[in-house]
Design an enzyme around this catalytic site. Structure first.
Site, PDB file in Angstrom:
ATOM      1  N   ALA A  47       8.810   4.181  12.775  1.00 41.90           N
ATOM      2  CA  ALA A  47       9.451   5.401  12.271  1.00 41.90           C
ATOM      3  C   ALA A  47       9.780   5.327  10.787  1.00 41.90           C
ATOM      4  O   ALA A  47       9.979   6.347  10.139  1.00 41.90           O
ATOM      5  CB  ALA A  47      10.720   5.698  13.068  1.00 41.90           C
ATOM      6  N   TYR A  48       9.836   4.114  10.226  1.00 47.21           N
ATOM      7  CA  TYR A  48      10.144   3.973   8.810  1.00 47.21           C
ATOM      8  C   TYR A  48       8.966   4.380   7.935  1.00 47.21           C
ATOM      9  O   TYR A  48       9.143   4.643   6.746  1.00 47.21           O
ATOM     10  CB  TYR A  48      10.525   2.533   8.461  1.00 47.21           C
ATOM     11  N   GLY A  49       7.771   4.371   8.503  1.00 46.23           N
ATOM     12  CA  GLY A  49       6.586   4.793   7.747  1.00 46.23           C
ATOM     13  C   GLY A  49       6.102   3.762   6.744  1.00 46.23           C
ATOM     14  O   GLY A  49       5.311   4.085   5.859  1.00 46.23           O
TER      15      GLY A  49
END
Length: 101
Positions: A47-49
């Site tokens: 989710a942090y990318g």
């Protein structure tokens, strides 16, 4: 470095670098610097990318992959054994294996 023994017997370095809200273009350099300074634990999440950049920094470091403890978080939709394994594969875009424990 001090470690913490997890319930499954795996030793995790007690101190790690977190890359939450680290822009992808800065992540590679931050992880490289941390690994060079003695960190052997990186805390990330798909989710942090920026998990691709974490993987690239580990791959390009002087450390063997087995010397680096990579921690990731999974989506709520990935809870369950098979779903979690799939979530880990997705979070390892460069094909870095994770321990089968």
């Amino acid at each position: 470095m001090e470690t913490i023994t997890l319930n499954n017997g795996v030793d995790m370095p007690a101190l790690g670098l977190g890359v939450f809200q680290t822009p992808p273009d800065e992540t590679r350099a931050a992880v490289k610097a941390a690994l060079g300074a003695g960190y052997h634990h990186v805390d990330t999440a798909a989710a942090y990318g920026n998990d691709r950049q974490v993987g690239e920094a580990v791959h390009n470091s002087d450390l063997d992959r087995s010397e680096v403890f990579l921690e990731t978080k999974i989506w709520i939709s990935d809870y369950g054994y098979d779903e979690t394994r799939s979530g880990c594969v997705i979070s390892a875009p460069n094909g870095y294996p994770y321990p089968d424990r």
